[in-house]
Write an enzyme that holds these catalytic residues in place. Structure first.
Site: not given
Ligand code: MSP
Length: 669
Positions: A18, A21, A126, A129, A144, A147, A299, A302
């Protein structure tokens, strides 16, 4: 040549990509492109985080193997990154053997250092997390803090890591290298956390089998964060046979930068350096935590609902306008709100108007003045009020300073200052008035050349931000597209006299109202998708194959907080209505204008996003259910007075009808 290693977090495979990412990856790609153009030896890593209980549970609920789930989501990442022109040098998956080798090696080194012991672990956990929280950190009801879902009380025998042993060394690191955590506010946050006292942490699980086995501890698997963080070095060959990249990009004095979201700061700025210290390995140079994209103040994610799947924006505009918007509208490090309005305003203002119009205006003037050729004589860009060459030099210096500091918004602002000055210079010198005067050819040529030269410099500097469109702009003004900056940002690089190509508009202006209406209709078609629970990671945008579409989506039971009282429900007036007339809204692929009888004296107009799924003729005479007390809204200039209810399947609306004929106006409850 100095190296530059830059990484994104590795993304969980229980969700499709999304906007969050995409944001991190686009920012990282922009820096990678920029640093390559500066001549550095860049290595850009991204990938996926595939192990753990979360993925295991989701895969189980689908009746498929975790790896099969991961494969599907990874495929989507590959498609999207290629479509958006991401230039990562590697894509690591934690399910790969080369990664597992790295995890075994870091564990071997930590063990050698005497940093593991077996202990009983109990606490609030959690599962999303995959982390234990202290009582103090939990929200009311043992929820949490990230979440806002219930944590579980868990008791396990685990391998513990002596994190407490590293408290002083971590504090020393933050003091001696404040650049280790950026921005500065995040460093303070991390420091306070460590100062409050670090407890040893459990780094194994006995209940998770989709994980790397913990060597030396039978029946234990590696905690998912110790596993995941190691990707940054396993991808460079650490633990494998070919360790050259590891020594080249990691064990160096040159930049090693982790871009992350602020939600995973503690893992990267506390646990990760402690793991590395324990293993006797070099540390990264900077952990840069950016803010969140918010939607309606929450934020985008999902679990928090409000998923923005950017497929629609990308399909419509390509990747560059989105990248430009994300970089320009967020101060890197702070939160920012995502909205369709803000996107389209930025697009029309900066891209269609400032960049697009300036380009087409200058090209048109050259066509008229020099018969489709670039101006024959170069200029210096000086008039009574402006020295464009001087401004360009200042702007380029600012641009580099800001880009090196990841102040993307400021870098873009500086470039646009040059663009604005160029336009003012053009307007002041009015070359169009002198075009017919043969004695003024030299003057006209110098003015137009100077404007084009400034535009060339701006556009060249925009190459890392608009990697697909900036080369087209440069080609359209007969300018070279450099692979490295070299001298290309200095005044004087535009040729004289070459033939100009025919160009179609690169950033056509978009009608804001029409766009918003379409975006709303699109969002409406996805409402259902947004309500899918965290444990169901596979809902996708309209018309797209869901990566794990084998079984119907399971919805989460609403939490106590989400439940509403009956009186709240009754605030919504639902009524049966008969469709009296239906007509597709011109210029919209989705909207249908319905005239409905809701049992009132006059018929109402309701605009619904159903035109892709229904023919107008088939609707006339049908009974539907409408929300009768909605405030009127304008959709593509048509006032809509109500909303038709539909289920959404695979992104397509399916209208709700009463089971037998009842009079229009009949209440639904
Ligand atoms: N798998 C772990 C990270 C491990 S790194 C060794 C994780 N994954 S995640 O799929 O949840 O995505 C993490 C990253 O996506 C966040 O840290 C951030 O960089 C980005 N984002 C997810 N949602 C976001 C927003 N709404 N806004 C900006 N970036 C965010 O955590």
């Amino acid at each position: 040549m100095s190296t530059y290693y830059i990484t994104t977090p590795i993304y969980y495979v229980n969700d499709l990509p999304h906007i969050g990412h995409i944001y991190t990856t686009m920012v990282t790609d922009t820096v990678a492109r920029y640093q390559r153009m500066r001549g550095r030896d860049v290595y850009f890593l991204t990938g996926t985080d595939e192990h753990g209980q979360n993925i295991e549970r989701v895969a189980e609920s689908k009746g498929i193997k975790p790896l099969a789930l991961a494969d599907r989501v990874v495929e989507r990442y590959h498609q999207l990154w290629s479509r958006l022109g991401m230039t990562h040098d590697d894509f690591i998956r934690t399910s790969e053997e080369r990664h597992e080798a790295g995890v075994h090696e870091i564990i071997r080194l930590m063990e050698k250092n005497g940093d593991f012991y077996l202990g009983r672990h109990e606490g609030w956990y959690c599962p999303r997390c995959e982390i234990f929280y202290t009582e103090k950190e939990l929200l009311d009801g043992n929820l949490c803090p990230i979440h806002k879902t219930p944590c579980e009380w868990k008791v396990e025998e685990n391998v513990f890591f002596r994190l407490s042993k590293y408290q002083d060394r971590l504090l020393k690191l933050y003091d001696e290298h404040p650049e280790f955590v950026r921005p500065a506010s995040r460093l303070n946050e991390v420091r306070s956390f460590v100062e409050a006292g670090l407890r040893d942490m459990s780094v194994s699980r006995t209940t998770v089998s989709w994980a790397v086995p913990f060597a030396g501890f039978e029946g234990h698997t590696v905690y998912v964060w110790l596993d995941a963080l190691t990707n940054y070095i396993s991808a460079l060959g650490f633990g494998g046979e070919e360790t050259k990249p590891f020594h080249h990009y990691w064990a160096t004095e040159d930049p090693v930068v982790h871009f992350i979201g602020k939600d995973i700061l503690r893992f990267h700025a506390v646990f990760w350096p402690a793991f590395l210290m324990s293993a006797g390995l070099p540390l990264p140079k900077t952990v840069w935590a950016h803010g969140w994209w918010l939607l309606d103040g929450k934020k985008v994610s999902k679990s928090a609902g409000g998923v923005v799947r950017p497929d629609y924006l990308i399909e419509r505009f390509g990747g560059d306008p989105l990248r430009y918007f994300l970089l320009r509208d967020m101060v890197f490090g702070q939160d920012a709100s995502f909205s369709d309005e803000a996107f389209i305003e930025r697009y029309n203002g900066d891209l269609a108007n400032d960049l697009g119009n300036t380009t087409s205006r200058l090209v048109t003037l050259c066509r008229r003045a020099f018969d489709g050729h670039l101006p024959p004589i170069a200029g210096v860009g000086v008039d009574s009020q402006t020295d464009l060459a001087q401004t360009a030099a200042e702007v380029v210096t600012e641009y580099h300073e800001h880009m090196e500091a990841f102040a993307f918004q400021e870098a873009l602002r500086s470039l646009y200052r040059l663009l604005q000055e160029t336009n003012q210079y053009l307007v002041r010198n009015e070359p169009w008035k002198k075009m017919k005067d043969p004695d003024a050819t030299e003057e006209v040529s110098k003015v137009l050349w100077s404007c084009l030269e400034a535009l060339r410099i701006v556009t060249t500097a925009l190459l890392p931000v608009l990697p697909q469109r900036a080369p087209q702009v440069l080609q359209s003004i007969g300018a070279p597209v450099p692979a490295k900056f070299g001298e290309s940002l200095s005044w004087g690089g535009l040729p004289t006299g070459g033939a100009l190509q025919e160009v179609k508009p690169l950033f056509p202006r978009i009608d804001k109202d029409a766009w918003i209406a379409e975006a709303r209709a699109e969002a409406g078609a996805k409402t259902e998708e947004h309500s899918v629970s965290e444990s169901e990671p596979t809902q996708s945008a309209a018309g797209q194959e869901s990566p794990a579409a084998d079984s119907p989506a399971k919805l989460a039971e609403p939490t106590a907080e989400e439940r509403i009282g009956i009186e709240q429900f009754f605030e919504t007036q639902l009524r049966v209505a008969r469709v009296v007339d239906a007509e597709k809204v011109p210029k919209s692929s989705k909207l249908m204008q319905l005239t409905v009888d809701v049992g009132e004296e006059n018929h109402r107009t309701v605009v619904a996003g159903i035109a892709k799924a229904y023919d107008a003729d088939d609707l006339v005479g049908k009974l539907v259910v409408v929300v009768a007390n909605l405030k009127p809204a304008k959709l593509m200039g048509i006032e809509s007075n109500g909303m038709v209810l539909a289920a959404t399947e695979d992104g397509q609306p399916v209208l709700l009808h009463p089971e037998r004929d009842v009079p229009p106006g009949t209440q639904v409850r």
